[in-house]
Structures are given as structure tokens and as C-alpha cells.
Design a protein around this motif. Structure first.
Motif, PDB file in Angstrom:
ATOM      1  N   PHE A   1       0.476 -10.445  16.525  1.00 21.71           N
ATOM      2  CA  PHE A   1       1.949 -10.443  16.189  1.00 21.71           C
ATOM      3  C   PHE A   1       2.543  -9.321  16.375  1.00 21.71           C
ATOM      4  O   PHE A   1       3.963  -9.465  16.550  1.00 21.71           O
ATOM      5  CB  PHE A   1       1.630 -10.283  14.371  1.00 21.71           C
ATOM      6  N   ASN A   2       1.977  -8.069  16.353  1.00 17.82           N
ATOM      7  CA  ASN A   2       2.725  -6.880  17.072  1.00 17.82           C
ATOM      8  C   ASN A   2       3.274  -7.009  18.424  1.00 17.82           C
ATOM      9  O   ASN A   2       4.489  -6.818  18.788  1.00 17.82           O
ATOM     10  CB  ASN A   2       1.773  -5.628  16.787  1.00 17.82           C
ATOM     11  N   ASP A   3       2.386  -7.598  19.113  1.00 22.35           N
ATOM     12  CA  ASP A   3       2.738  -7.804  20.770  1.00 22.35           C
ATOM     13  C   ASP A   3       3.787  -8.915  20.696  1.00 22.35           C
ATOM     14  O   ASP A   3       4.782  -8.746  21.616  1.00 22.35           O
ATOM     15  CB  ASP A   3       1.423  -8.397  21.392  1.00 22.35           C
ATOM     16  N   SER A   4       4.018  -9.892  19.799  1.00 17.61           N
ATOM     17  CA  SER A   4       4.948 -10.845  19.752  1.00 17.61           C
ATOM     18  C   SER A   4       6.330 -10.141  19.494  1.00 17.61           C
ATOM     19  O   SER A   4       7.274 -10.708  20.027  1.00 17.61           O
ATOM     20  CB  SER A   4       4.552 -12.159  19.287  1.00 17.61           C
ATOM     21  N   HIS A   5       6.065  -9.642  18.421  1.00 15.43           N
ATOM     22  CA  HIS A   5       7.294  -9.329  17.427  1.00 15.43           C
ATOM     23  C   HIS A   5       7.898  -7.877  17.243  1.00 15.43           C
ATOM     24  O   HIS A   5       8.781  -7.438  16.800  1.00 15.43           O
ATOM     25  CB  HIS A   5       7.193  -9.755  16.122  1.00 15.43           C
ATOM     26  N   GLY A   6       6.951  -6.850  17.886  1.00 13.48           N
ATOM     27  CA  GLY A   6       7.407  -5.562  17.844  1.00 13.48           C
ATOM     28  C   GLY A   6       6.671  -5.029  16.661  1.00 13.48           C
ATOM     29  O   GLY A   6       6.386  -5.349  15.786  1.00 13.48           O
ATOM     30  N   HIS A   7       6.524  -3.528  17.151  1.00  9.31           N
ATOM     31  CA  HIS A   7       5.897  -2.602  16.051  1.00  9.31           C
ATOM     32  C   HIS A   7       6.771  -2.752  14.522  1.00  9.31           C
ATOM     33  O   HIS A   7       6.031  -2.356  13.575  1.00  9.31           O
ATOM     34  CB  HIS A   7       5.649  -1.282  16.537  1.00  9.31           C
ATOM     35  N   MET A   8       7.949  -2.639  14.645  1.00  6.03           N
ATOM     36  CA  MET A   8       8.729  -2.439  13.561  1.00  6.03           C
ATOM     37  C   MET A   8       8.558  -3.712  12.724  1.00  6.03           C
ATOM     38  O   MET A   8       8.507  -3.743  11.411  1.00  6.03           O
ATOM     39  CB  MET A   8      10.213  -2.324  13.993  1.00  6.03           C
ATOM     40  N   ALA A   9       8.609  -5.035  13.276  1.00  3.69           N
ATOM     41  CA  ALA A   9       8.027  -5.925  12.640  1.00  3.69           C
ATOM     42  C   ALA A   9       6.681  -5.942  11.898  1.00  3.69           C
ATOM     43  O   ALA A   9       6.613  -6.553  10.915  1.00  3.69           O
ATOM     44  CB  ALA A   9       8.466  -7.348  13.285  1.00  3.69           C
TER      45      ALA A   9
ATOM     46  N   LEU B   1     -17.624  -4.263 -11.371  1.00  3.66           N
ATOM     47  CA  LEU B   1     -16.413  -4.096 -10.831  1.00  3.66           C
ATOM     48  C   LEU B   1     -16.511  -4.681  -9.281  1.00  3.66           C
ATOM     49  O   LEU B   1     -17.717  -4.663  -8.897  1.00  3.66           O
ATOM     50  CB  LEU B   1     -15.927  -2.722 -10.689  1.00  3.66           C
ATOM     51  N   THR B   2     -15.524  -5.020  -8.739  1.00  5.92           N
ATOM     52  CA  THR B   2     -15.626  -5.923  -7.338  1.00  5.92           C
ATOM     53  C   THR B   2     -14.723  -5.340  -6.284  1.00  5.92           C
ATOM     54  O   THR B   2     -13.474  -4.960  -6.745  1.00  5.92           O
ATOM     55  CB  THR B   2     -15.412  -7.132  -7.588  1.00  5.92           C
ATOM     56  N   LEU B   3     -15.004  -4.861  -5.150  1.00 13.03           N
ATOM     57  CA  LEU B   3     -14.302  -4.314  -4.182  1.00 13.03           C
ATOM     58  C   LEU B   3     -14.214  -5.551  -3.005  1.00 13.03           C
ATOM     59  O   LEU B   3     -15.096  -6.349  -2.514  1.00 13.03           O
ATOM     60  CB  LEU B   3     -15.231  -3.442  -3.262  1.00 13.03           C
ATOM     61  N   LEU B   4     -12.698  -5.682  -2.694  1.00 10.04           N
ATOM     62  CA  LEU B   4     -12.625  -6.711  -1.512  1.00 10.04           C
ATOM     63  C   LEU B   4     -12.062  -5.582  -0.421  1.00 10.04           C
ATOM     64  O   LEU B   4     -11.119  -4.881  -0.372  1.00 10.04           O
ATOM     65  CB  LEU B   4     -11.130  -7.322  -2.112  1.00 10.04           C
ATOM     66  N   PHE B   5     -12.780  -5.857   0.718  1.00  7.08           N
ATOM     67  CA  PHE B   5     -12.156  -5.367   2.325  1.00  7.08           C
ATOM     68  C   PHE B   5     -11.449  -6.447   2.744  1.00  7.08           C
ATOM     69  O   PHE B   5     -12.012  -7.567   3.065  1.00  7.08           O
ATOM     70  CB  PHE B   5     -13.480  -4.998   2.906  1.00  7.08           C
ATOM     71  N   ILE B   6     -10.145  -6.212   3.261  1.00  4.96           N
ATOM     72  CA  ILE B   6      -9.361  -7.430   3.740  1.00  4.96           C
ATOM     73  C   ILE B   6      -8.815  -6.713   5.060  1.00  4.96           C
ATOM     74  O   ILE B   6      -8.382  -5.583   5.102  1.00  4.96           O
ATOM     75  CB  ILE B   6      -8.200  -7.476   2.716  1.00  4.96           C
ATOM     76  N   ASP B   7      -8.823  -7.763   6.180  1.00  2.00           N
ATOM     77  CA  ASP B   7      -8.235  -7.371   7.273  1.00  2.00           C
ATOM     78  C   ASP B   7      -7.185  -8.403   7.762  1.00  2.00           C
ATOM     79  O   ASP B   7      -7.567  -9.802   7.592  1.00  2.00           O
ATOM     80  CB  ASP B   7      -9.522  -7.080   8.376  1.00  2.00           C
ATOM     81  N   LEU B   8      -6.117  -8.036   8.376  1.00  3.87           N
ATOM     82  CA  LEU B   8      -5.366  -9.085   8.770  1.00  3.87           C
ATOM     83  C   LEU B   8      -5.405  -9.646  10.028  1.00  3.87           C
ATOM     84  O   LEU B   8      -5.580  -8.877  10.942  1.00  3.87           O
ATOM     85  CB  LEU B   8      -3.684  -8.338   8.860  1.00  3.87           C
ATOM     86  N   ASP B   9      -6.021 -10.785  10.114  1.00 10.06           N
ATOM     87  CA  ASP B   9      -6.209 -11.571  11.496  1.00 10.06           C
ATOM     88  C   ASP B   9      -5.079 -11.680  12.155  1.00 10.06           C
ATOM     89  O   ASP B   9      -3.766 -11.891  11.872  1.00 10.06           O
ATOM     90  CB  ASP B   9      -6.800 -13.010  10.992  1.00 10.06           C
TER      91      ASP B   9
ATOM     92  N   SER C   1       3.995 -15.618   8.563  1.00  6.48           N
ATOM     93  CA  SER C   1       4.301 -15.868  10.063  1.00  6.48           C
ATOM     94  C   SER C   1       2.958 -16.169  10.743  1.00  6.48           C
ATOM     95  O   SER C   1       2.885 -15.515  11.762  1.00  6.48           O
ATOM     96  CB  SER C   1       5.044 -14.841  10.647  1.00  6.48           C
ATOM     97  N   GLY C   2       2.034 -17.004  10.124  1.00  7.92           N
ATOM     98  CA  GLY C   2       0.894 -17.275  11.082  1.00  7.92           C
ATOM     99  C   GLY C   2      -0.416 -16.512  11.021  1.00  7.92           C
ATOM    100  O   GLY C   2      -1.378 -16.517  11.398  1.00  7.92           O
ATOM    101  N   VAL C   3       0.085 -15.103  10.462  1.00  6.51           N
ATOM    102  CA  VAL C   3      -1.254 -14.113  10.082  1.00  6.51           C
ATOM    103  C   VAL C   3      -2.124 -14.767   8.892  1.00  6.51           C
ATOM    104  O   VAL C   3      -1.629 -15.222   7.870  1.00  6.51           O
ATOM    105  CB  VAL C   3      -0.578 -12.929   9.893  1.00  6.51           C
ATOM    106  N   THR C   4      -3.250 -14.710   9.095  1.00  8.03           N
ATOM    107  CA  THR C   4      -4.213 -14.729   8.218  1.00  8.03           C
ATOM    108  C   THR C   4      -5.057 -13.604   7.620  1.00  8.03           C
ATOM    109  O   THR C   4      -4.736 -12.493   8.257  1.00  8.03           O
ATOM    110  CB  THR C   4      -5.279 -15.888   8.194  1.00  8.03           C
TER     111      THR C   4
END
Length: 214
Positions: free
Chosen positions: A104-112, A91-99, A170-173
Motif C-alpha cells: 500500500f505504501n509503495d503504491s500510494h505513498g507514505h503520506m497515504a 483479560l485478553t490481548l490482541l496483537f494485530i498487524d496490517l497485511d 483499500s484492500g488492506v486486511t
């Protein structure tokens, strides 16, 4: 198991036992009374079951994204590794983080930002099979456990996730750390530590996936 069936079943058994005792002792009970008591007991049991289901949902699943919370994910990982050890499969585990999630939060707000997290969780769930598990480790960090999956197969899943995120968010990787049992780790703790460490290495480059080598 759905708690509603449990809480409805218990009063049914109690009523049947009560009726059996009445028959045994030759006691007569009006049928209308029996039916009314049964309906009340079943209705109460149903509502109690609903309440327990809601409590379980809150304890096991992230309220925003609907995936497993980290504690429950770790419990699942421990069980799956024990099963994989007994049945001898990888079995394999992926640890994933949004770059760039903070930007994005600062530009679009926390609800976005919350909507984006939900979209990302949906992407993860769409790219795994029903036997696999998706969890939210914390913040914008997510984890994916792939059963019966070796490192090369997991790389294909990670690549699909990266491609879909590039096109949809939207530009997030995403940056991904990948480690497999039993090739790279022997326990759940070792596996999470290795995949987590590799994910942080990947974040130094961003939009990157790094796989354990030993």
C-alpha cells in the motif's frame, strides 16, 4: 491529573500562606499588589502545566495515531494483570498487524500510509470500551488490551475489526493473534509473547485470526 491545575494550585497555596504570614505579623499589603502577584503566578503556573502536559503526551502517546506507545502500553498491561490477579477477572490481548501495508505504501505513498494508520487506529478505538487500551507496538503492528474479557468475547471484537478493515481500508486486511490471562499466560511478558507469536502465524495466511489453545 491535568498538570495545569497542579501548577496553578501551588502558587495559590503560596499566596495564601504569604497572606496568612502578613496577617500574623500585622503587615499591611496593598490589595492591588496581592491581586497582581496572584494573577502572574497563576498565569505562569498555567503555562508550565500546559508544557508538562505536552511533554507527557509526547512520552505516552504515538505522535501519528494518538494511541499509547509500546513502552507505556506494556506498563499498563503489567498493572492490569496485577489488578486482574487481585480481583480475579480475565483479560485478553490482541496483537494485530496490517497485511499488505508495504505494498500500500509503495503504491500510494507514505503520506497515504500514515493516513491509513490513523484510520486503523480509529477503527480499533471505535471497537473497544473506555476501560480497554489501544497501543501501537511498532510500524504497522498494534495491540489491544480488553479488560474483563474472555477469549470468546475477544474473538467477537477481533472479527468486527477484521470486517471493518476489509470494507474501509483499500484492500488492506489484518492478521490477529489472541491470548488471554489467566487461561494462556500468567504474566505480561508471557501474554505478549504468546499473542505476538500467534499473530506472526496468522500473517502466513493473511486476513486471519489465531487464538491460543493452551
Amino acid at each position: 491529573m491535568d498538570s495545569r491545575w497542579i501548577f496553578m494550585g501551588v502558587p495559590c497555596l503560596m499566596i495564601l500562606t504569604w497572606l496568612a504570614l502578613c496577617i500574623l505579623h500585622n503587615e499591611q499589603m496593598p490589595m492591588m499588589v496581592v491581586v497582581l502577584v496572584a494573577l502572574v503566578q497563576i498565569a505562569v503556573g498555567y503555562r508550565l502545566g500546559q508544557y508538562v502536559n505536552r511533554l507527557r503526551q509526547m512520552a505516552y502517546y504515538d505522535s501519528l495515531t494518538g494511541v499509547l506507545v509500546n513502552r507505556r502500553f506494556l506498563d499498563r498491561l503489567i498493572r492490569e494483570i496485577n489488578q486482574a490477579k487481585n480481583q480475579q477477572y480475565p483479560l485478553t490481548l490482541l496483537f494485530i498487524d496490517l497485511d499488505n501495508f508495504k505494498q500500500f505504501n509503495d503504491s500510494h505513498g507514505h503520506m497515504a500510509g500514515d493516513r491509513l494508520l490513523c484510520q486503523f487506529a480509529s477503527i480499533l478505538q471505535a471497537n473497544v470500551q473506555s476501560r480497554d487500551t489501544v497501543g501501537r507496538w511498532g510500524g504497522e503492528e498494534f495491540v489491544v488490551l480488553l479488560k474483563h474479557t474472555d477469549t470468546n468475547e475477544a474473538l467477537a471484537v477481533g472479527t468486527r475489526i477484521q470486517e471493518q478493515v476489509r470494507h474501509a481500508l483499500s484492500g488492506v486486511t489484518v492478521s490477529i493473534g489472541v491470548a488471554s490471562y489467566p487461561m494462556h499466560a500468567a504474566t505480561a511478558e508471557e501474554l505478549t509473547h504468546k499473542a505476538d507469536t500467534l499473530m506472526y502465524e496468522a500473517k502466513k495466511k493473511k486476513d486471519c485470526m489465531i487464538v491460543a489453545t493452551h
